[in-house]
Design a protein around this motif. Structure first.
Motif, PDB file in Angstrom:
ATOM      1  N   TYR A 116      47.544  38.754  42.114  1.00 44.28           N
ATOM      2  CA  TYR A 116      48.007  38.688  40.786  1.00 44.28           C
ATOM      3  C   TYR A 116      46.984  38.920  40.053  1.00 44.28           C
ATOM      4  CZ  TYR A 116      46.235  34.952  43.984  1.00 44.28           C
ATOM      5  OH  TYR A 116      45.548  34.236  44.753  1.00 44.28           O
ATOM      6  N   PHE A 117      47.380  39.238  38.717  1.00 46.24           N
ATOM      7  CA  PHE A 117      46.306  38.971  37.682  1.00 46.24           C
ATOM      8  C   PHE A 117      46.930  38.827  36.221  1.00 46.24           C
ATOM      9  CE2 PHE A 117      48.862  43.114  37.755  1.00 46.24           C
ATOM     10  CZ  PHE A 117      49.119  43.480  36.309  1.00 46.24           C
ATOM     11  N   GLY A 118      46.165  38.659  35.199  1.00 45.79           N
ATOM     12  CA  GLY A 118      46.331  38.168  33.982  1.00 45.79           C
ATOM     13  C   GLY A 118      45.216  38.392  32.806  1.00 45.79           C
ATOM     14  N   GLY A 119      45.767  38.171  31.714  1.00 49.52           N
ATOM     15  CA  GLY A 119      45.070  38.638  30.535  1.00 49.52           C
ATOM     16  C   GLY A 119      44.184  37.237  30.214  1.00 49.52           C
ATOM     17  N   ALA A 120      42.992  37.207  29.925  1.00 50.80           N
ATOM     18  CA  ALA A 120      42.156  36.035  29.716  1.00 50.80           C
ATOM     19  C   ALA A 120      41.369  36.102  28.629  1.00 50.80           C
ATOM     20  CB  ALA A 120      41.254  35.665  31.033  1.00 50.80           C
ATOM     21  N   GLN A 121      41.231  34.883  27.882  1.00 49.92           N
ATOM     22  CA  GLN A 121      40.443  35.032  26.707  1.00 49.92           C
ATOM     23  C   GLN A 121      38.822  35.128  27.111  1.00 49.92           C
ATOM     24  OE1 GLN A 121      40.388  34.524  23.308  1.00 49.92           O
ATOM     25  NE2 GLN A 121      38.262  34.359  23.213  1.00 49.92           N
ATOM     26  N   ASP A 122      38.339  36.285  26.362  1.00 49.85           N
ATOM     27  CA  ASP A 122      36.940  36.483  26.321  1.00 49.85           C
ATOM     28  C   ASP A 122      36.475  37.101  27.732  1.00 49.85           C
ATOM     29  OD1 ASP A 122      34.369  36.406  25.205  1.00 49.85           O
ATOM     30  OD2 ASP A 122      33.777  34.731  26.557  1.00 49.85           O
ATOM     31  N   ASN A 123      37.470  37.472  28.716  1.00 48.22           N
ATOM     32  CA  ASN A 123      37.144  37.990  29.927  1.00 48.22           C
ATOM     33  C   ASN A 123      38.347  39.057  30.144  1.00 48.22           C
ATOM     34  OD1 ASN A 123      35.074  36.482  31.325  1.00 48.22           O
ATOM     35  ND2 ASN A 123      36.680  34.693  30.809  1.00 48.22           N
ATOM     36  N   GLY A 124      38.973  39.788  29.532  1.00 46.29           N
ATOM     37  CA  GLY A 124      39.946  40.736  29.682  1.00 46.29           C
ATOM     38  C   GLY A 124      41.175  40.563  30.771  1.00 46.29           C
ATOM     39  N   THR A 125      41.366  41.625  31.124  1.00 47.17           N
ATOM     40  CA  THR A 125      42.614  41.413  32.277  1.00 47.17           C
ATOM     41  C   THR A 125      41.639  41.352  33.663  1.00 47.17           C
ATOM     42  OG1 THR A 125      44.206  42.692  30.915  1.00 47.17           O
ATOM     43  CG2 THR A 125      44.648  42.643  33.361  1.00 47.17           C
ATOM     44  N   ILE A 126      42.100  40.489  34.530  1.00 41.06           N
ATOM     45  CA  ILE A 126      41.347  40.158  35.518  1.00 41.06           C
ATOM     46  C   ILE A 126      42.281  39.956  36.875  1.00 41.06           C
ATOM     47  CG2 ILE A 126      39.304  39.038  34.695  1.00 41.06           C
ATOM     48  CD1 ILE A 126      40.513  36.401  34.852  1.00 41.06           C
ATOM     49  N   ALA A 127      42.034  40.271  38.089  1.00 42.18           N
ATOM     50  CA  ALA A 127      42.910  40.294  38.988  1.00 42.18           C
ATOM     51  C   ALA A 127      42.080  39.549  40.483  1.00 42.18           C
ATOM     52  CB  ALA A 127      43.134  41.824  39.444  1.00 42.18           C
ATOM     53  N   GLY A 128      43.069  38.868  41.007  1.00 46.11           N
ATOM     54  CA  GLY A 128      42.620  37.915  42.318  1.00 46.11           C
ATOM     55  C   GLY A 128      43.590  38.231  43.235  1.00 46.11           C
ATOM     56  N   ASN A 129      43.182  37.821  44.274  1.00 46.80           N
ATOM     57  CA  ASN A 129      44.216  37.659  45.953  1.00 46.80           C
ATOM     58  C   ASN A 129      44.001  36.558  46.364  1.00 46.80           C
ATOM     59  OD1 ASN A 129      42.033  38.436  47.692  1.00 46.80           O
ATOM     60  ND2 ASN A 129      41.431  40.236  46.475  1.00 46.80           N
ATOM     61  N   ASP A 130      44.622  36.331  47.542  1.00 37.84           N
ATOM     62  CA  ASP A 130      44.634  35.003  48.349  1.00 37.84           C
ATOM     63  C   ASP A 130      43.354  35.133  49.386  1.00 37.84           C
ATOM     64  OD1 ASP A 130      46.725  34.012  47.138  1.00 37.84           O
ATOM     65  OD2 ASP A 130      48.155  34.485  49.131  1.00 37.84           O
ATOM     66  N   GLY A 131      42.313  36.081  49.374  1.00 35.38           N
ATOM     67  CA  GLY A 131      41.431  36.234  50.132  1.00 35.38           C
ATOM     68  C   GLY A 131      40.485  35.115  49.971  1.00 35.38           C
ATOM     69  N   SER A 132      40.232  35.122  48.307  1.00 39.54           N
ATOM     70  CA  SER A 132      39.139  33.875  48.173  1.00 39.54           C
ATOM     71  C   SER A 132      39.254  33.882  46.522  1.00 39.54           C
ATOM     72  CB  SER A 132      37.677  34.538  48.279  1.00 39.54           C
ATOM     73  OG  SER A 132      36.827  33.662  47.932  1.00 39.54           O
ATOM     74  N   PRO A 133      39.040  32.583  46.230  1.00 39.29           N
ATOM     75  CA  PRO A 133      39.143  32.373  44.746  1.00 39.29           C
ATOM     76  C   PRO A 133      37.987  32.927  43.932  1.00 39.29           C
ATOM     77  CG  PRO A 133      39.669  30.220  45.576  1.00 39.29           C
ATOM     78  CD  PRO A 133      39.153  31.456  46.771  1.00 39.29           C
ATOM     79  N   ASP A 134      36.789  33.466  44.852  1.00 41.94           N
ATOM     80  CA  ASP A 134      35.471  33.961  44.090  1.00 41.94           C
ATOM     81  C   ASP A 134      35.567  35.701  44.334  1.00 41.94           C
ATOM     82  OD1 ASP A 134      34.792  31.700  43.390  1.00 41.94           O
ATOM     83  OD2 ASP A 134      33.299  31.437  45.024  1.00 41.94           O
ATOM     84  N   ASN A 135      36.741  36.111  44.485  1.00 43.24           N
ATOM     85  CA  ASN A 135      36.993  37.487  44.768  1.00 43.24           C
ATOM     86  C   ASN A 135      37.756  38.200  43.567  1.00 43.24           C
ATOM     87  OD1 ASN A 135      35.909  37.857  46.895  1.00 43.24           O
ATOM     88  ND2 ASN A 135      37.605  37.807  48.277  1.00 43.24           N
ATOM     89  N   TRP A 136      38.008  37.601  42.357  1.00 49.12           N
ATOM     90  CA  TRP A 136      38.619  38.215  41.283  1.00 49.12           C
ATOM     91  C   TRP A 136      37.732  39.253  40.778  1.00 49.12           C
ATOM     92  CZ3 TRP A 136      42.783  36.318  38.371  1.00 49.12           C
ATOM     93  CH2 TRP A 136      43.893  35.393  38.939  1.00 49.12           C
ATOM     94  N   ILE A 137      38.253  40.149  40.175  1.00 50.03           N
ATOM     95  CA  ILE A 137      37.442  41.315  39.381  1.00 50.03           C
ATOM     96  C   ILE A 137      38.137  41.566  38.029  1.00 50.03           C
ATOM     97  CG2 ILE A 137      36.839  42.450  41.586  1.00 50.03           C
ATOM     98  CD1 ILE A 137      39.244  44.398  41.150  1.00 50.03           C
ATOM     99  N   GLN A 138      37.370  42.272  37.220  1.00 52.60           N
ATOM    100  CA  GLN A 138      37.755  42.705  35.777  1.00 52.60           C
ATOM    101  C   GLN A 138      38.513  43.825  35.810  1.00 52.60           C
ATOM    102  OE1 GLN A 138      35.272  43.381  32.387  1.00 52.60           O
ATOM    103  NE2 GLN A 138      36.617  41.660  31.332  1.00 52.60           N
ATOM    104  N   LEU A 139      39.924  44.033  35.543  1.00 55.39           N
ATOM    105  CA  LEU A 139      40.358  45.477  35.496  1.00 55.39           C
ATOM    106  C   LEU A 139      40.179  46.197  34.330  1.00 55.39           C
ATOM    107  CD1 LEU A 139      44.016  44.656  37.237  1.00 55.39           C
ATOM    108  CD2 LEU A 139      41.871  45.509  38.295  1.00 55.39           C
ATOM    109  N   PHE A 140      40.121  45.231  33.187  1.00 54.07           N
ATOM    110  CA  PHE A 140      39.816  45.798  31.879  1.00 54.07           C
ATOM    111  C   PHE A 140      39.273  44.782  30.951  1.00 54.07           C
ATOM    112  CE2 PHE A 140      40.956  48.614  28.152  1.00 54.07           C
ATOM    113  CZ  PHE A 140      40.921  49.731  28.452  1.00 54.07           C
ATOM    114  N   GLY A 141      38.645  45.244  29.848  1.00 51.03           N
ATOM    115  CA  GLY A 141      38.077  44.479  29.094  1.00 51.03           C
ATOM    116  C   GLY A 141      38.614  43.757  27.820  1.00 51.03           C
ATOM    117  N   GLY A 142      38.298  43.297  26.763  1.00 47.08           N
ATOM    118  CA  GLY A 142      38.769  42.830  25.547  1.00 47.08           C
ATOM    119  C   GLY A 142      39.059  41.367  25.884  1.00 47.08           C
ATOM    120  N   ASP A 143      39.986  40.844  24.960  1.00 49.24           N
ATOM    121  CA  ASP A 143      40.611  39.583  25.489  1.00 49.24           C
ATOM    122  C   ASP A 143      42.079  40.062  26.016  1.00 49.24           C
ATOM    123  OD1 ASP A 143      38.958  37.644  23.923  1.00 49.24           O
ATOM    124  OD2 ASP A 143      39.558  38.390  22.107  1.00 49.24           O
ATOM    125  N   GLY A 144      42.024  39.737  27.126  1.00 54.97           N
ATOM    126  CA  GLY A 144      43.331  40.296  27.847  1.00 54.97           C
ATOM    127  C   GLY A 144      44.469  39.464  27.381  1.00 54.97           C
TER     128      GLY A 144
END
Length: 833
Positions: free
Chosen positions: A534-562
């Motif tokens: 899943y992924f989504g746009g976040a204030q101050d953190n751009g567009t970020i993506a995660g998966n069911d592997g671990s809540p600590d494995n999210w990565i930033q796909l793109f910058g800006g205010d997502g």
């Protein structure tokens, strides 16, 4: 970070290439941070614009409503409503009082936090158990209380049952670290400086007597005097005696918080913001700093447990927000870090008293007017102030002053050395000579992989209980990016201009402790077809993506205010992301590279968070809107106008939806409350006037069809006043409010999104400023969702696959992303009133 406006930065790239997307035809590849300098024409996030967007959503059409009072009424109303379990389909557990427990999880099928746990967020308070330095407590300003038992390597939420999770300060009972007090409400006037009109208002003081397992509110603090609790102090000689610094002054409770007496009413903006104490003298020897964006004063009371008048001991001309620190190893030494009201919240001075703060004994050891470039930028974005000085060969580099003393302002004294200090503004600074000469200890702009990186905007500096200046030099800081730790706090630091310009100037290395610390602020989110990512746009953190592997494995796909995102369900490697003002990007390789996707768009009316909708029948057909509707039929290779300019004062397009199985039917909502519709949307052009209706004034936050019908459609309004949820049974021509009745009447509070249960079309879920509400009868009655979701702003709801079947997903503004299973079996029992 939240520390600058527009800035022409040619800086080391901790910043992703968001702004390059504005260049036509530019192809952007996301790469790891490095020390090469980049052409960045403006900062990637825009906190001022973000807060104005949030303000406008909630107050449009609600002029004259006091949002602080409205939130309090809404919380009380929600507390009196029945609860509803999504997974069991009943409201067997009824709400307690306003101070009672939050929705209790019903077991393995309750809400599951998906993270991100490694992104962080604004954190103003941090505690370390004095008897066990492995145990830490922290609080996100919009994310509640968290606990770590391994020095910050992992965190777990422990304050989800708080009825207000805007936690600003934590304090231990010094005689029993199992007892923790939490003060709520961020009282630093972001609403004034940022112009939002919507402060993060609190709901009093809460207490836990079992290390955060359970919490209760001190009912005596359920008053406006405790809506903004800025600091707390618990007496070391009598743990029943509590002190609170709030926007209305300094208060004392002699009986564990049952009753309170105001000791000091400074009569200035901000009330009192900081408390400091001598702990080597019998009784309560307290200092209080009062005033911000107004003339500030430091007061002292050597016997605060008594009834003597508090005496002013320092009030330098132009003194603004001031932080205090007492030297633990020599408690006659007291320091004050003061912002300047006369100089735009830059540093006024570092003041020191060697006589326990006696009036007339405070000496300015450093001033904002000092020639030393580090001294002068303690409360300023140092690299911004010296960009041209650092990079004179760059013709576009310029020095820009961005002062943050009203917002980021903290000072701390080495517990073993009264002459060694740390100060936090945008970065971390250190002085080894009593505050006369300062050096740089951290660099927000150096890149997240740089050892010297700590996130910007400091709010707390805390020493490990075993800090001894030799074998243990561990120091923690809390900032707008969460929590960071250094184990070499006394290593060499950057000196002078060279120290500002080069992150390699310091040997102090920092480590992010954002592991399981889920306080991210989402605007929108989508789920991949497999339900595991899943992924989504976040204030101050751009567009970020995660998966069911671990809540600590999210990565930033793109910058800006997502902001909004979308997935081509027929080709999940094709994804769309946005940052502010409708800047749309497309990736065809799952987010590894992005191309600009705005060809043909020419609209000055795009909102900060611009709605994007994908046709469920044809994913290459998307819709976007500003002052008119726009359509693409080729996956955003080219956009064409699909409506005439919307008549004013309708505002801008704020929500869009496409009817299921009927692509010609498209509806759009506006920021002023108008709903536009067309039954021939695929042939509409730049001169086509769409039908319009206005159920009420206000900001339309979402429009959504019932999945099985192109005629049943819902709209939500994000403001106060009036009905918040509306339904049409004729495809959007006529509308009726469905806010419920009687015990099932919704509180008057912003509603941000609505989704229909795909298995039961009469069951509706809405995301609000107080979490999720559910209706089992198409809006006839509403219930508080009772399966364990925190009382957090829920910006977006969506349904989608999960490893265990269909699920409801919540993307919250302060507690990250969540998921709960949806049961396809018939409801065994309807919700009872």
């Amino acid at each position: 970070m939240n520390s600058q406006s527009s800035l022409s930065r040619k800086l080391s790239s901790a910043i992703l290439l968001a702004s390059l997307a504005a260049v036509p035809g530019c192809r952007t590849t996301i790469e790891p941070p490095h020390h090469g300098r980049l052409e960045i024409t403006e900062r990637e996030d825009q906190p001022d614009a973000a807060e104005e967007y949030e303000r406008a959503k909630r107050l449009r059409g609600a002029e004259g409503i006091d949002p602080r009072a409205a939130y309090e009424r809404a919380r009380l109303r929600a507390a009196a409503m029945p609860r509803y379990s999504i997974t069991s389909g009943n409201d067997a557990v009824r709400s307690q009082s306003f101070d009672g427990e939050a929705p209790a999880a019903s077991g393995k099928n309750s809400w599951q936090s998906l993270g991100p746990g490694n992104i962080g967020g604004r954190t103003r308070t941090l505690l370390i158990d004095p008897t066990n330095s492995s145990i830490l407590y922290a609080a996100g300003v919009s994310g509640g209380v968290w606990k770590s038992i391994d020095r910050g390597d992992h965190w777990n939420p422990i304050g989800d049952e708080l009825t207000n999770i805007a936690v600003n300060v934590l304090a231990f009972d010094p005689q029993d670290a199992r007892t923790i007090y939490a003060g709520t409400g961020e009282g630093y006037f972001r609403e004034d400086v940022r112009g939002t009109g919507l402060p993060l208002r609190g709901g009093g003081i809460f207490v836990s007597r079992d290390e955060g397992v359970s919490w209760s509110r001190l009912e005596s603090t359920a008053t406006p005097d405790f809506f903004f609790v800025n600091d707390l102090f618990v007496s070391g000689s009598d743990s029943m005696r509590l002190y609170a610094a709030t926007r209305s002054g300094v208060w004392r409770s002699p009986d564990g918080g049952n009753t309170w007496q105001r000791l000091l009413d400074p009569g200035v903006k901000g009330g009192c913001l900081d408390l400091a104490a001598r702990t080597d003298i019998e009784g309560d020897y307290l200092f209080a700093s009062c005033g911000t964006l107004d003339q500030a004063t430091i007061y002292r009371q050597p016997h605060a447990e008594g009834d003597s008048v508090w005496q002013p001991v320092l009030s330098a001309a132009g003194m603004g927000r001031t932080s205090l620190a007492v030297a633990a190893s020599s408690q006659n030494v007291v320091y004050a870090l003061s912002a300047s009201n006369a100089n735009g919240q830059a540093l006024l001075a570092i003041f020191r008293s060697d006589s326990s703060g006696d009036a007339g004994t405070w000496i300015a050891t450093a001033r904002g007017s000092d020639a030393d470039p580090v001294n002068s930028t303690l409360l300023t974005n140092a690299i911004a102030a010296h960009e041209h000085d650092c990079f004179p060969e760059d013709d576009e580099a310029r020095n820009e002053t961005v002062n943050m003393g009203w917002y980021s302002n903290v000072i701390a004294v080495d517990p073993t050395n009264p002459d060694r200090l740390w100060a936090g503004g945008v970065d971390v600074f250190r002085s080894d000579d009593g505050g006369r000469r300062w050096t740089v200890s951290s660099y927000w702009w150096g890149g997240k992989n740089d050892p010297a990186f700590a996130h910007a905007d400091l709010h707390a500096i805390v020493f490990d209980p075993g800090f001894n200046g030799g074998s243990n030099t561990t120091l923690y800081v809390a900032n707008d990016g969460g929590i960071f730790r250094t184990d070499v706090a006394l290593a060499a630091t950057g000196e002078g201009l060279a120290g500002i310009c080069n992150p390699d100037s310091t040997s102090v290395s920092w480590r992010s402790l954002d592991h399981g610390y889920g306080v991210t602020q989402f605007y929108h989110g989508v789920v991949f077809p497999d339900g595991r990512s899943y992924f989504g746009g976040a204030q101050d953190n751009g567009t970020i993506a995660g998966n069911d592997g671990s809540p600590d494995n999210w990565i930033q796909l793109f910058g800006g205010d997502g902001t909004y995102s979308a997935i081509d369900t027929t080709d999940p490697k094709t994804i769309y992301v946005q940052y502010q003002w409708g800047a749309l990007m497309k990736s065809q390789d799952g987010g590894k590279t992005f191309d600009q996707a705005t060809r043909g768009l020419s609209d000055r009316g795009f909102l900060f968070v611009t709605p994007l909708a994908m046709d469920p029948v044809e994913p290459k057909r998307l819709w976007i809107g500003g002052q008119r509707l726009w359509r693409t039929t080729d996956g955003a290779a080219e956009w064409t106008a699909a409506s005439a300019l919307i008549p004013q004062p309708a505002g801008s397009i704020s929500a869009i939806t496409v009817a299921p199985g009927q692509s010609n039917r498209v509806l759009a909502g506006t920021s002023q409350g108008t709903i536009l519709r067309s039954d021939s949307a695929l042939s509409a052009g730049e001169a086509t006037a769409w039908e319009s209706v206005m159920p009420r004034s206000g900001w339309i936050s979402s429009i959504s069809f019932q999945p099985t019908s192109p005629d049943i459609v819902y709209a939500t309004y994000a403001g106060f006043g009036g009905a918040h949820v509306w339904r049409s049974l004729d495809g959007g021509r006529a509308w009726a409010s469905i806010d419920g009745t009687g015990e099932g009447l919704l509180p008057d509070l912003p509603v941000h999104s609505l989704v229909v249960d795909p298995f039961r079309p009469d069951r509706l879920f809405i995301g609000t400023d107080l979490g999720v509400f559910v209706s089992a009868d198409s809006g006839g009655h509403w219930y508080v969702e009772g399966d364990g979701l925190p009382n957090v702003v829920t910006e977006w709801l969506t349904t989608g696959a999960s490893p265990s079947g269909q699920a409801l997903y919540a993307f919250t503004h302060g507690r990250g992303a969540w998921r709960i299973p949806l049961d396809p079996a018939p409801l065994r029992r309807r919700a009872r009133r």
